[in-house]
Design a protein around this motif. Structure first.
Motif, PDB file in Angstrom:
ATOM      1  N   UNK A   1       0.825  -1.218   0.000  1.00 17.38           N
ATOM      2  CA  UNK A   1       0.000   0.000   0.000  1.00 17.38           C
ATOM      3  C   UNK A   1       0.850   1.256   0.000  1.00 17.38           C
ATOM      4  N   UNK A   2       1.948   1.241   0.747  1.00 13.78           N
ATOM      5  CA  UNK A   2       2.812   2.416   0.835  1.00 13.78           C
ATOM      6  C   UNK A   2       3.639   2.634  -0.435  1.00 13.78           C
ATOM      7  N   UNK A   3       3.802   1.598  -1.256  1.00 16.63           N
ATOM      8  CA  UNK A   3       4.635   1.708  -2.465  1.00 16.63           C
ATOM      9  C   UNK A   3       4.084   2.722  -3.440  1.00 16.63           C
ATOM     10  N   UNK A   4       2.811   2.574  -3.790  1.00 16.11           N
ATOM     11  CA  UNK A   4       2.235   3.492  -4.786  1.00 16.11           C
ATOM     12  C   UNK A   4       0.784   3.857  -4.502  1.00 16.11           C
ATOM     13  N   UNK A   5       0.282   3.447  -3.338  1.00 21.98           N
ATOM     14  CA  UNK A   5      -1.091   3.789  -2.977  1.00 21.98           C
ATOM     15  C   UNK A   5      -2.147   2.938  -3.664  1.00 21.98           C
ATOM     16  N   UNK A   6      -1.719   1.969  -4.475  1.00 25.20           N
ATOM     17  CA  UNK A   6      -2.653   1.112  -5.188  1.00 25.20           C
ATOM     18  C   UNK A   6      -3.224   0.031  -4.292  1.00 25.20           C
ATOM     19  N   UNK A   7      -4.085  -0.815  -4.844  1.00 20.20           N
ATOM     20  CA  UNK A   7      -4.709  -1.882  -4.033  1.00 20.20           C
ATOM     21  C   UNK A   7      -3.683  -2.898  -3.544  1.00 20.20           C
ATOM     22  N   UNK A   8      -3.952  -3.484  -2.385  1.00 18.57           N
ATOM     23  CA  UNK A   8      -3.067  -4.491  -1.805  1.00 18.57           C
ATOM     24  C   UNK A   8      -3.187  -5.810  -2.551  1.00 18.57           C
ATOM     25  N   UNK A   9      -4.415  -6.171  -2.892  1.00 20.96           N
ATOM     26  CA  UNK A   9      -4.649  -7.454  -3.544  1.00 20.96           C
ATOM     27  C   UNK A   9      -4.888  -7.272  -5.046  1.00 20.96           C
ATOM     28  N   UNK A  10      -4.550  -8.313  -5.765  1.00 14.61           N
ATOM     29  CA  UNK A  10      -4.782  -8.343  -7.213  1.00 14.61           C
ATOM     30  C   UNK A  10      -5.636  -9.571  -7.505  1.00 14.61           C
ATOM     31  N   UNK A  11      -6.783  -9.355  -8.116  1.00 12.27           N
ATOM     32  CA  UNK A  11      -7.647 -10.473  -8.489  1.00 12.27           C
ATOM     33  C   UNK A  11      -7.639 -10.636  -9.996  1.00 12.27           C
ATOM     34  N   UNK A  12      -7.596 -11.851 -10.432  1.00  9.89           N
ATOM     35  CA  UNK A  12      -7.515 -12.150 -11.856  1.00  9.89           C
ATOM     36  C   UNK A  12      -8.376 -13.365 -12.158  1.00  9.89           C
ATOM     37  N   UNK A  13      -9.105 -13.316 -13.267  1.00  8.52           N
ATOM     38  CA  UNK A  13      -9.941 -14.457 -13.624  1.00  8.52           C
ATOM     39  C   UNK A  13      -9.078 -15.602 -14.123  1.00  8.52           C
TER      40      UNK A  13
END
Length: 261
Positions: free
Chosen positions: A94-106
């Motif tokens: 989260x601190x790296x670039x403010x983006x989401x912590x999790x990544x979901x992929x189909x």
């Protein structure tokens, strides 16, 4: 019951047989031309006709229940024990670039059913949009598995968590939901699944796994042919003991970091 004696040794019969047996069904053959290697066999007489039935005993209902119970208990324990690592990792992402912590992929699961796989995000937010161009630049267009060393999309935190497979720990949530198993073939992307031939498609007859033959045998360093051979062999030969062996081998594979990028 299969009575066509001319195509017993074809790929078509092999994939049909595994497909039926993985659902707990028996395949009955006229005994004169059956290739029964690796299957549990039984001779029967039905209406004065001698028949050889085949089954893969590991796909019985009782064994499936044991495997599912094993998955649920171990996944719950893994999520609790790994919290000492996953909580700091989530904060760092989260601190790296403010983006989401999790990544979901189909991904594609058991018998072609799609599901959303959860991972810690190890790449920049727009990583999927950059994939096609990187595949073209690296000559990997059309490959089943797109992997490249020094992938520019990977963040500094992402490099660390990928090196030790920490990014895959959230997949224990997929196991609890029933989308995945702890051990099994890697879950393919829809575009990868669309390219499978008849033999390779048999890998979809079991739940995909967090770890499995691909992960402990070289991962990204394996050729497409080697990956296919490992996954198909797993479906036909898997056992609870075999799964435990693969989990133990996973520990050494993670420490060695072979093919992890």
């Amino acid at each position: 019951m299969v009575c066509d004696v001319f195509h017993r040794f074809s790929d078509q019969f092999n994939t049909f047989s595994v497909g039926m047996e993985s659902m707990g069904l028996d395949v009955a053959l006229i005994t004169s031309a059956a290739d029964a290697a690796g299957h549990e066999t039984q001779i029967r007489s039905i209406q004065d006709t001698t028949i050889l039935t085949l089954r893969l005993p590991q796909y019985s209902t009782s064994i499936r229940i044991v495997k599912r119970t094993f998955d649920v208990i171990l996944s719950a324990l893994a999520l609790i024990v790994s919290a000492i690592v996953t909580v700091p990792v989530a904060i760092a992402i989260k601190l790296t670039d403010g983006g989401p912590v999790f990544y979901t992929q189909q991904r594609v699961g058991l018998r072609g059913k799609p599901f959303s796989m959860i991972k810690f995000r190890s790449m920049v937010v727009n990583a999927d949009a950059l994939k096609a161009e990187l595949a073209r630049q690296s000559g990997q267009e059309g490959r089943f598995i797109f992997k490249m060393k020094d992938d520019p999309r990977i963040t500094p935190v992402g490099k660390f968590i990928r090196r030790f497979s920490i990014d895959e720990l959230p997949q224990f949530l997929n196991v609890l939901r029933g989308d995945m198993s702890i051990v099994g073939p890697r879950p393919p992307l829809p575009e990868e699944h669309a390219q499978y031939n008849q033999i390779y498609a048999t890998r979809m007859l079991v739940k995909p796994g967090i770890t499995g033959p691909w992960q402990v045998s070289g991962r990204s360093d394996l050729s497409a042919e080697e990956s296919e051979r490992l996954d198909v062999a797993y479906v036909q030969n898997w056992s609870i003991i075999g799964d435990i062996v693969l989990m133990l081998r996973t520990v050494s594979a993670v420490l060695a970091q072979k093919g992890a990028y």
